[in-house]
Write an enzyme that holds these catalytic residues in place. Structure first.
Site, PDB file in Angstrom:
ATOM      1  N   LYS A 184       0.838  -1.209   0.000  1.00 58.38           N
ATOM      2  CA  LYS A 184       0.000   0.000   0.000  1.00 58.38           C
ATOM      3  C   LYS A 184       0.872   1.259   0.000  1.00 58.38           C
ATOM      4  O   LYS A 184       0.630   2.200  -0.742  1.00 58.38           O
ATOM      5  CB  LYS A 184      -0.911   0.032   1.252  1.00 58.38           C
ATOM      6  CG  LYS A 184      -1.814  -1.178   1.382  1.00 58.38           C
ATOM      7  CD  LYS A 184      -2.708  -1.093   2.621  1.00 58.38           C
ATOM      8  CE  LYS A 184      -1.987  -1.132   3.959  1.00 58.38           C
ATOM      9  NZ  LYS A 184      -1.319  -2.422   4.259  1.00 58.38           N
ATOM     10  N   ARG A 219      -9.834   0.806   8.369  1.00 62.45           N
ATOM     11  CA  ARG A 219      -9.268  -0.509   8.625  1.00 62.45           C
ATOM     12  C   ARG A 219     -10.271  -1.414   9.328  1.00 62.45           C
ATOM     13  O   ARG A 219      -9.929  -2.521   9.728  1.00 62.45           O
ATOM     14  CB  ARG A 219      -8.023  -0.341   9.490  1.00 62.45           C
ATOM     15  CG  ARG A 219      -6.970  -1.393   9.261  1.00 62.45           C
ATOM     16  CD  ARG A 219      -5.821  -1.116  10.187  1.00 62.45           C
ATOM     17  NE  ARG A 219      -4.905  -0.184   9.618  1.00 62.45           N
ATOM     18  CZ  ARG A 219      -3.682  -0.510   9.205  1.00 62.45           C
ATOM     19  NH1 ARG A 219      -3.237  -1.722   9.313  1.00 62.45           N
ATOM     20  NH2 ARG A 219      -2.896   0.409   8.712  1.00 62.45           N
ATOM     21  N   ARG A 244      11.843  -5.394   4.885  1.00 62.77           N
ATOM     22  CA  ARG A 244      11.608  -3.955   4.654  1.00 62.77           C
ATOM     23  C   ARG A 244      12.592  -3.089   5.445  1.00 62.77           C
ATOM     24  O   ARG A 244      12.896  -3.362   6.591  1.00 62.77           O
ATOM     25  CB  ARG A 244      10.182  -3.596   5.065  1.00 62.77           C
ATOM     26  CG  ARG A 244       9.951  -2.088   5.037  1.00 62.77           C
ATOM     27  CD  ARG A 244       8.496  -1.711   5.085  1.00 62.77           C
ATOM     28  NE  ARG A 244       7.807  -2.267   6.237  1.00 62.77           N
ATOM     29  CZ  ARG A 244       6.489  -2.201   6.394  1.00 62.77           C
ATOM     30  NH1 ARG A 244       5.740  -1.647   5.456  1.00 62.77           N
ATOM     31  NH2 ARG A 244       5.936  -2.717   7.453  1.00 62.77           N
ATOM     32  N   ARG A 265      11.230  -1.363  10.926  1.00 64.43           N
ATOM     33  CA  ARG A 265      10.123  -0.944  11.791  1.00 64.43           C
ATOM     34  C   ARG A 265       9.989  -1.889  12.974  1.00 64.43           C
ATOM     35  O   ARG A 265      10.133  -3.093  12.822  1.00 64.43           O
ATOM     36  CB  ARG A 265       8.816  -0.950  10.967  1.00 64.43           C
ATOM     37  CG  ARG A 265       8.237   0.428  10.809  1.00 64.43           C
ATOM     38  CD  ARG A 265       7.144   0.465   9.786  1.00 64.43           C
ATOM     39  NE  ARG A 265       5.947  -0.277  10.170  1.00 64.43           N
ATOM     40  CZ  ARG A 265       4.843  -0.330   9.432  1.00 64.43           C
ATOM     41  NH1 ARG A 265       4.788   0.311   8.275  1.00 64.43           N
ATOM     42  NH2 ARG A 265       3.799  -1.025   9.827  1.00 64.43           N
ATOM     43  N   ARG A 284      -0.340  -8.821  13.552  1.00 63.65           N
ATOM     44  CA  ARG A 284      -0.950  -7.892  12.588  1.00 63.65           C
ATOM     45  C   ARG A 284      -1.754  -8.640  11.526  1.00 63.65           C
ATOM     46  O   ARG A 284      -2.819  -8.198  11.107  1.00 63.65           O
ATOM     47  CB  ARG A 284       0.142  -7.033  11.920  1.00 63.65           C
ATOM     48  CG  ARG A 284       0.676  -5.943  12.857  1.00 63.65           C
ATOM     49  CD  ARG A 284       2.046  -5.447  12.422  1.00 63.65           C
ATOM     50  NE  ARG A 284       2.057  -4.840  11.121  1.00 63.65           N
ATOM     51  CZ  ARG A 284       3.142  -4.760  10.338  1.00 63.65           C
ATOM     52  NH1 ARG A 284       4.303  -5.247  10.751  1.00 63.65           N
ATOM     53  NH2 ARG A 284       3.066  -4.183   9.171  1.00 63.65           N
TER      54      ARG A 284
HETATM   55  P1  AP5 Z   1       4.864  -1.587   1.858  1.00 63.10           P
HETATM   56  O1  AP5 Z   1       4.482  -0.800   0.656  1.00 63.10           O
HETATM   57  O2  AP5 Z   1       5.610  -0.900   2.946  1.00 63.10           O
HETATM   58  O3  AP5 Z   1       3.576  -2.361   2.441  1.00 63.10           O
HETATM   59  P2  AP5 Z   1       2.289  -1.824   3.185  1.00 63.10           P
HETATM   60  O4  AP5 Z   1       1.102  -2.461   2.558  1.00 63.10           O
HETATM   61  O5  AP5 Z   1       2.311  -0.331   3.269  1.00 63.10           O
HETATM   62  O6  AP5 Z   1       2.510  -2.508   4.604  1.00 63.10           O
HETATM   63  P3  AP5 Z   1       2.439  -1.915   6.068  1.00 63.10           P
HETATM   64  O7  AP5 Z   1       3.215  -2.837   6.945  1.00 63.10           O
HETATM   65  O8  AP5 Z   1       2.790  -0.465   6.095  1.00 63.10           O
HETATM   66  O9  AP5 Z   1       0.914  -2.079   6.372  1.00 63.10           O
HETATM   67  P4  AP5 Z   1       0.243  -2.127   7.713  1.00 63.10           P
HETATM   68  O10 AP5 Z   1      -1.139  -1.954   7.300  1.00 63.10           O
HETATM   69  O11 AP5 Z   1       0.514  -3.306   8.540  1.00 63.10           O
HETATM   70  O12 AP5 Z   1       0.976  -0.955   8.560  1.00 63.10           O
HETATM   71  P5  AP5 Z   1       0.609   0.569   8.841  1.00 63.10           P
HETATM   72  O13 AP5 Z   1       1.860   1.339   8.895  1.00 63.10           O
HETATM   73  O14 AP5 Z   1      -0.470   1.012   7.945  1.00 63.10           O
HETATM   74  O15 AP5 Z   1       5.708  -2.843   1.340  1.00 63.10           O
HETATM   75  C1  AP5 Z   1       6.299  -3.755   2.254  1.00 63.10           C
HETATM   76  C2  AP5 Z   1       7.704  -4.151   1.776  1.00 63.10           C
HETATM   77  O16 AP5 Z   1       7.577  -4.923   0.582  1.00 63.10           O
HETATM   78  C3  AP5 Z   1       8.632  -2.981   1.431  1.00 63.10           C
HETATM   79  O17 AP5 Z   1       9.923  -3.317   1.812  1.00 63.10           O
HETATM   80  C4  AP5 Z   1       8.521  -2.877  -0.108  1.00 63.10           C
HETATM   81  O18 AP5 Z   1       9.746  -2.401  -0.667  1.00 63.10           O
HETATM   82  C5  AP5 Z   1       8.283  -4.324  -0.503  1.00 63.10           C
HETATM   83  N1  AP5 Z   1       7.396  -4.482  -1.663  1.00 63.10           N
HETATM   84  C6  AP5 Z   1       6.272  -3.767  -1.954  1.00 63.10           C
HETATM   85  N2  AP5 Z   1       5.712  -4.200  -3.095  1.00 63.10           N
HETATM   86  C7  AP5 Z   1       6.486  -5.224  -3.530  1.00 63.10           C
HETATM   87  C8  AP5 Z   1       6.426  -6.097  -4.670  1.00 63.10           C
HETATM   88  N3  AP5 Z   1       5.443  -5.993  -5.580  1.00 63.10           N
HETATM   89  N4  AP5 Z   1       7.393  -7.049  -4.794  1.00 63.10           N
HETATM   90  C9  AP5 Z   1       8.383  -7.161  -3.862  1.00 63.10           C
HETATM   91  N5  AP5 Z   1       8.504  -6.369  -2.784  1.00 63.10           N
HETATM   92  C10 AP5 Z   1       7.551  -5.410  -2.615  1.00 63.10           C
HETATM   93  O19 AP5 Z   1      -0.004   0.455  10.317  1.00 63.10           O
HETATM   94  C11 AP5 Z   1       0.838   0.165  11.410  1.00 63.10           C
HETATM   95  C12 AP5 Z   1       0.028   0.127  12.695  1.00 63.10           C
HETATM   96  O20 AP5 Z   1      -0.605   1.386  12.921  1.00 63.10           O
HETATM   97  C13 AP5 Z   1      -1.126  -0.887  12.752  1.00 63.10           C
HETATM   98  O21 AP5 Z   1      -0.661  -2.165  13.122  1.00 63.10           O
HETATM   99  C14 AP5 Z   1      -2.021  -0.252  13.806  1.00 63.10           C
HETATM  100  O22 AP5 Z   1      -1.524  -0.475  15.108  1.00 63.10           O
HETATM  101  C15 AP5 Z   1      -1.897   1.217  13.495  1.00 63.10           C
HETATM  102  N6  AP5 Z   1      -2.908   1.677  12.530  1.00 63.10           N
HETATM  103  C16 AP5 Z   1      -2.673   2.096  11.252  1.00 63.10           C
HETATM  104  N7  AP5 Z   1      -3.824   2.449  10.655  1.00 63.10           N
HETATM  105  C17 AP5 Z   1      -4.812   2.248  11.566  1.00 63.10           C
HETATM  106  C18 AP5 Z   1      -6.226   2.400  11.532  1.00 63.10           C
HETATM  107  N8  AP5 Z   1      -6.878   2.841  10.439  1.00 63.10           N
HETATM  108  N9  AP5 Z   1      -6.929   2.050  12.638  1.00 63.10           N
HETATM  109  C19 AP5 Z   1      -6.315   1.638  13.756  1.00 63.10           C
HETATM  110  N10 AP5 Z   1      -4.970   1.456  13.849  1.00 63.10           N
HETATM  111  C20 AP5 Z   1      -4.233   1.756  12.761  1.00 63.10           C
HETATM  112 MG    MG Z   2       2.471   1.069   4.818  1.00 64.32          MG
END
Ligand code: AP5
Ligand code: MG
Length: 213
Positions: free
Chosen positions: A13, A87, A126, A159, A170
């Site tokens: 994402k 989410r 990552r 991270r 997660r």
């Molecule tokens: P990346 O693009 O970083 O993936 P992502 O989908 O953004 O994954 P996240 O871990 O950020 O999602 P998340 O939803 O768990 O965390 P968030 O920060 O939102 O890609 C991942 C890796 O793969 C990178 O190294 C990239 O280079 C590589 N990659 C990408 N595409 C690729 C491909 N096609 N091929 C190969 N490699 C690839 O949330 C964190 C925390 O915040 C949550 O756990 C929660 O506690 C809180 N939180 C966030 N939003 C909310 C909400 N709405 N409500 C409540 N709590 C929330």
């Molecule tokens: Mg992300």
């Protein structure tokens, strides 16, 4: 154009969202990034959020809904791209209500999905720049110089919630609380499902096609 990207942790994402937002001039509102900045800055919301994030649990809805409303209201751009919000179903309902109140709507909701084996590999490799937040991957998009950001020279780090035990939590939270969003959005106009298991450029091409129609 206003867009929602949702899907499991590690599906891409952030990677795809920032590229699309750059190309289309959208504000990239990544809920996880916004929360991590609040934690770093020691704000009241950040203090509330930290313990939930460290355990891989969702931060309470009231906290994230208020934060996202501030972001949406405060941005002047061609539109916004929401990454990681909503989410769960109550957040999606709150978003619809909030947008209706500002005379806005959502044009596209893109559900990105990939098998769990891809997600685990992506999350465990990552690396993120401490200074500018740009994302890398040890194998799939390595920095030119180990430990250093190509864009700004900042230090790369892993991270805290990308540890094996927190990743498992997660993914569990995703299946229980976020996956039901699929039923909420799947019959609404502008919904598309995207296979995000391929390499980055081909996923981006499919994403662009989904939003350009
Ligand atoms: P990346 O693009 O970083 O993936 P992502 O989908 O953004 O994954 P996240 O871990 O950020 O999602 P998340 O939803 O768990 O965390 P968030 O920060 O939102 O890609 C991942 C890796 O793969 C990178 O190294 C990239 O280079 C590589 N990659 C990408 N595409 C690729 C491909 N096609 N091929 C190969 N490699 C690839 O949330 C964190 C925390 O915040 C949550 O756990 C929660 O506690 C809180 N939180 C966030 N939003 C909310 C909400 N709405 N409500 C409540 N709590 C929330
Ligand atoms: Mg992300």
């Amino acid at each position: 154009m206003n867009l929602v990207l949702f899907g499991p942790p590690g599906v891409g994402k952030g990677t795809q969202g920032s590229r699309l937002a750059d190309e289309f001039g959208l504000s990239h509102l990544a809920m996880g990034d916004i929360l991590r900045a609040a934690v770093r800055n020691g704000t009241e919301a950040g203090l509330k959020a930290k313990a939930f994030m460290d355990e891989g649990k969702l931060v309470p809805d009231a906290v994230v809904v208020a934060m996202i409303e501030d972001e949406i209201a405060g941005k002047e751009s061609n539109g916004f791209l929401l990454d990681g919000f909503p989410r769960n179903v109550p957040q999606a309902e709150a978003l619809d209500q909030m947008l209706a109140g500002h005379n806005m709507g959502i044009d596209h909701v893109i559900f990105m999905d990939a098998p769990e084996s891809n997600l685990l590999e992506r999350l465990s490799g990552r690396l993120i720049c401490r200074a500018c937040g740009f994302g890398f991957h040890r194998h799939y998009s390595p920095p030119r110089e180990a430990g250093k950001c190509d864009r700004c020279g900042g230090e790369l780090y892993q991270r805290e919630d990308d540890r094996e035990d927190v990743i498992a939590k997660r993914l569990h939270v995703y299946r229980e609380q976020t996956a039901p969003l699929l039923d909420y959005y799947k019959d609404k106009p502008g919904f598309a499902k995207l296979d995000a298991s391929g390499e980055m450029d081909s996923v981006y091409a499919a994403l662009k096609q989904a939003v350009e129609g």
